[in-house]
Design a protein around this motif. Sequence first.
Motif, PDB file in Angstrom:
ATOM      1  N   SER A  17       0.944   5.369   1.145  1.00  0.00           N
ATOM      2  CA  SER A  17       0.399   7.405   0.863  1.00  0.00           C
ATOM      3  C   SER A  17       1.075   7.549   0.987  1.00  0.00           C
ATOM      4  N   HIS A  75       4.148  -1.856   3.912  1.00  0.00           N
ATOM      5  CA  HIS A  75       3.126  -0.125   3.315  1.00  0.00           C
ATOM      6  C   HIS A  75       4.595   0.739   3.276  1.00  0.00           C
ATOM      7  N   ILE A  79      -0.834  -1.167  -6.109  1.00  0.00           N
ATOM      8  CA  ILE A  79       0.440  -1.401  -5.763  1.00  0.00           C
ATOM      9  C   ILE A  79       1.284  -2.652  -6.325  1.00  0.00           C
ATOM     10  N   ASN A 132      -3.726   9.187  -0.199  1.00  0.00           N
ATOM     11  CA  ASN A 132      -3.677   7.437  -0.151  1.00  0.00           C
ATOM     12  C   ASN A 132      -5.014   6.676  -1.182  1.00  0.00           C
ATOM     13  N   GLN A 133      -5.746   7.611  -1.974  1.00  0.00           N
ATOM     14  CA  GLN A 133      -6.267   7.569  -2.661  1.00  0.00           C
ATOM     15  C   GLN A 133      -5.242   7.648  -4.420  1.00  0.00           C
ATOM     16  N   SER A 150       1.014  -1.093   0.046  1.00  0.00           N
ATOM     17  CA  SER A 150      -0.425  -0.034   0.090  1.00  0.00           C
ATOM     18  C   SER A 150       0.844   1.146   0.024  1.00  0.00           C
TER      19      SER A 150
END
Length: 110
Positions: free
Chosen positions: A8, A92, A53, A46-47, A6
């Motif tokens: 961000s 992350h 990803i 984070n969109q 993920s």
Amino acid sequence: MSKAPSLSSHVLDTTLGKPAANMQLILTTPEGNIAHAQTDADGRCNQWGELAILPGLYQLRFITGEYLSATHGSAFYPFVDVHFEITKEGGHYHIPLLISPFGFSSYRGS
């Protein structure tokens, strides 16, 4: 089993000591796919739309010129590109940007 990656970001205006709200971001994936996004009121993003990803080399472009001109009256840096690698181990990835009219810094956050 590894967790899917993920991503961000967080942009802070170090001159004002505040988040950089409504800054435009452009994420380019290893395959050349592009997602346009912007920071929220807290300078976070984070969109990434429908982009998956996945492991590979990415570019995250922060459109700093518009923000800096509107906030500080001028901009030395029209944009800042951060290139980074997402590995197959997943997890992350957080890409912060510290920005001022005449300097910037980035690092891998948590």
